[in-house]
Design a protein around this motif. Structure first.
Motif, mmCIF file in Angstrom:
data_model
loop_
_atom_site.group_PDB
_atom_site.id
_atom_site.type_symbol
_atom_site.label_atom_id
_atom_site.label_comp_id
_atom_site.label_asym_id
_atom_site.label_seq_id
_atom_site.Cartn_x
_atom_site.Cartn_y
_atom_site.Cartn_z
ATOM 1 N N PHE A 139 56.126 34.410 42.486
ATOM 2 C CA PHE A 139 54.867 34.649 41.783
ATOM 3 C C PHE A 139 53.823 34.939 42.850
ATOM 4 O O PHE A 139 53.408 34.047 43.600
ATOM 5 C CB PHE A 139 54.450 33.442 40.938
ATOM 6 N N TYR A 165 44.310 27.995 35.740
ATOM 7 C CA TYR A 165 45.071 29.172 36.168
ATOM 8 C C TYR A 165 46.569 28.886 36.144
ATOM 9 O O TYR A 165 47.373 29.703 35.668
ATOM 10 C CB TYR A 165 44.650 29.593 37.575
ATOM 11 N N ARG A 211 53.414 42.843 41.220
ATOM 12 C CA ARG A 211 53.827 42.664 39.827
ATOM 13 C C ARG A 211 55.347 42.739 39.677
ATOM 14 O O ARG A 211 55.934 42.068 38.831
ATOM 15 C CB ARG A 211 53.166 43.721 38.939
ATOM 16 N N GLU A 216 47.661 28.746 32.492
ATOM 17 C CA GLU A 216 47.571 30.053 31.839
ATOM 18 C C GLU A 216 48.706 30.986 32.248
ATOM 19 O O GLU A 216 49.205 31.782 31.448
ATOM 20 C CB GLU A 216 46.221 30.697 32.193
ATOM 21 N N HIS A 217 49.166 30.889 33.498
ATOM 22 C CA HIS A 217 50.199 31.783 33.987
ATOM 23 C C HIS A 217 51.588 31.152 33.970
ATOM 24 O O HIS A 217 52.528 31.666 34.588
ATOM 25 C CB HIS A 217 49.856 32.256 35.403
#
Length: 587
Positions: free
Chosen positions: A171, A190, A164, A193-194
């Motif tokens: 990423f 995915y 994180r 969304e990210h």
């Protein structure tokens, strides 16, 4: 044996998770290092072949005839490095893995498991030294130049917190999350969304290509190519296993020995007995670093086989059954030897040759496994002889190179021994050979060059302190505290620049080291030695006794006189070592 229709990585991982794929007892216990696992995934992403696999089909009616183990799922270098015994009481057939255990374990750990390895600079017994890591893939770019340049994809084992924390420059995609993307279109979802498609063009293109490739490699590509053996004869399966695994360095001979013992012992599970026994031995005292090789070699020696080499020919059924029959005695002899060596003050960092405990165990077994050998006053002289032999063997590095030669010769001497441990007879046997335990003037000089952090240093100090009760915890202490030996601090203390190198070169060497019990050592801390000695030894008699016991020269003990202190103490230590080792200065 026939070649089967290949399957996907996802199918293989699901079979492992459902315990349809298990490991026969003949398989060894090993898990690849993290870099081997990341290379495997990089190879898959680059369409490199990862080799074929060999599976063994066992029908449910015959499953109970064999012992199986589960795959390691969440590997922990200290607490979870053994395979668990599998419950095979179900209603399904089982597939045993004869070749490909490491690759399949790596795939499972990367996709569904975790890997906890020790961080550097932290103690092995510190539970915080083993953070749980999972496999991640950087979706924003390839492996950077200078970092494993033969790898294209940036795979890494990280804690969730570390992953994180890297979202700005990278990423990190948790590789196992690809299993949740059931359909190909979910990959696009995915990415959107990210926010990966809103990244700069090159990063967005790389993320798109990389995640789709990972999805394809796991869900679509049939890269698990395998042969299937259906013959359930253990002899045939064992022969196949040995042929497949002993052609190179893939499987060590000790692994084969454990495999064969496991398959051929009749009353016990050799794998379970030996691995749990190794764990027990490693927990004695301050801890040791023994492995199954030590236990297996000990079994060959203590069972009195003429040939004790790790050769497949020696691992026949008759030998394995002989070891099984004597296992209780072998186990107790090794247990007694390790307790004794721990009582001498040794541990994982100072026992520099693990095989040195084998002759001690042989002697205990030959004496009928006397009770309380490590503590009873009745065996005090025996213990002194064993201790002296052990220290000499370690400082002379007798078990380096060809340990089997030493083990056979020492065993021969022990076999004919009468009236106690034959320390001198062993010394005499090796006189004039490369394994001689006799010391020369050059050897004494070399012993005095050992330093703090060197495993052999404790053995040299143990020679110099023969009367200490090492059941109490002793520390290797810097007489003049190490914390004061930095260039700035030395200059502050008025040490001349011409002497600074001497101070730094000698602070960790034997003339500045002594053995102190834990509490006095903690109290001494970083006090100047001359001040600590004055506060500890209140009377002239106490001071004289301390200086004699620790070979402290009768010179000015202040920090500024370190050069003279080292010179004089080295002379005292050298004279004592010559006396102990029967070395004359004229040699």
């Amino acid at each position: 044996m026939s070649f089967q229709t290949p399957i996907t990585v996802k199918e293989a991982v699901e079979h492992i998770h459902a315990k349809k794929y298990l490991l026969p007892a003949i398989q060894r216990e090993v898990v690849w290092e993290v870099d081997q696992i990341t290379r495997l995934f990089d190879s898959l992403m680059r369409d490199y072949p990862i080799g074929s696999f060999l599976f063994w089909h066992v029908e449910k009616k015959n499953v109970g005839r064999y012992q199986f183990y589960e795959f390691v799922r969440n590997y922990h270098e200290r607490n979870m490095c053994h395979n668990s015994k599998a419950n095979v009481s179900g209603e399904d057939d089982i597939t045993g893995i004869l070749d490909g255990q490491q690759r399949l374990t790596s795939l499972y750990i990367g996709l569904r498991g975790s890997y906890a390895y020790k961080e550097t600079r932290k103690r092995w017994d510190n539970p915080l030294a083993y953070p749980v890591r999972r496999l991640y893939l950087n979706l924003l770019g390839p492996k950077k130049n200078g970092e494993e340049t033969d790898m294209v994809y940036d795979f890494a084992f990280m804690t969730d917190e570390e992953a994180r924390a890297g979202v700005d420059e990278a990423f990190w995609f948790k590789v196992g999350d690809v299993l949740d993307l059931k359909e190909q279109y979910e990959v696009n979802g995915y990415l959107i969304e990210h926010g990966l498609m809103q990244r700069p063009q090159e990063q967005a293109k790389f993320a798109n290509k990389t995640l789709f490739k990972l999805w394809s490699v796991v869900h679509e590509a049939r890269v698990i190519n395998y042969f299937l053996e259906k013959d359930e004869s253990l002899d045939k399966v064992l022969n196949i296993f040995i042929r497949v695994n002993s052609g190179g360095t893939v499987l060590s001979y000790s692994d084969l020995l454990l495999s064969i013992a496991t398959a051929q012992w009749q009353q016990r599970d050799a794998r379970e007995e030996i691995t749990s026994f190794v764990d027990e031995l490693n927990s004695v005292g301050d801890g040791f670093n023994f492995n199954k090789d030590l236990v297996l070699k000990s079994s060959l020696v203590l069972a009195d086989f003429t040939d004790i080499a790790f050769k497949v020919d020696n691992f026949n059924k008759a030998n394995m059954l002989k070891i099984e029959k004597q296992w209780d005695e072998i186990e107790e002899a090794l247990r007694g030897a390790v307790r004794l060596v721990a009582g001498f003050g040794y541990s994982r960092d100072t026992l520099t040759a693990n095989y040195s405990i084998i002759p001690i165990a042989y002697y205990l077994k030959a004496r009928g496994l006397p009770k309380n050998f490590d503590t009873s006053a009745r065996y005090e002289e025996d213990r002194k002889a064993i201790r002296r032999w052990l220290i000499l063997s370690l400082v002379r590095r007798a078990f380096g190179g060809s340990p089997d030669t030493v083990l056979r010769s020492v065993r021969e001497t022990l076999r004919g021994a009468r009236g106690g441990f034959p320390h001198q007879a062993i010394v005499d046997k090796f006189k004039g050979t490369p394994k001689s335990l006799a010391c020369t003037e050059d050897d004494v000089e070399n012993l005095l060059r050992h330093g703090y952090g060197n495993g052999y240093t404790f053995s040299v100090l143990a020679l110099l302190y023969p009367t200490l009760n090492f059941r109490n915890r002793f520390h290797i202490d810097h007489i003049h505290p190490r914390s004061k030996f930095t260039k700035p601090k030395l200059r502050q203390r008025g040490v001349r620049d011409t002497d600074i190198d001497f101070y730094l070169e000698n602070v960790d060497l034997l003339p500045n080291l002594q053995l102190l019990e834990g509490i006095p050592n903690q109290e001494k801390s970083n006090k100047d030695f001359v001040d600590w000695l004055a506060g500890t030894c209140k009377s002239a008699e106490e001071r004289a006794n301390y200086m004699k016991r620790h070979f402290i020269p009768d010179v000015d003990l202040s920090f500024s006189n370190f050069r003279e202190f080292v010179k004089q103490r080295k002379t005292l230590l050298g004279d004592e070592l010559r006396r102990i080792l029967y070395v004359s200065k004229e040699e």
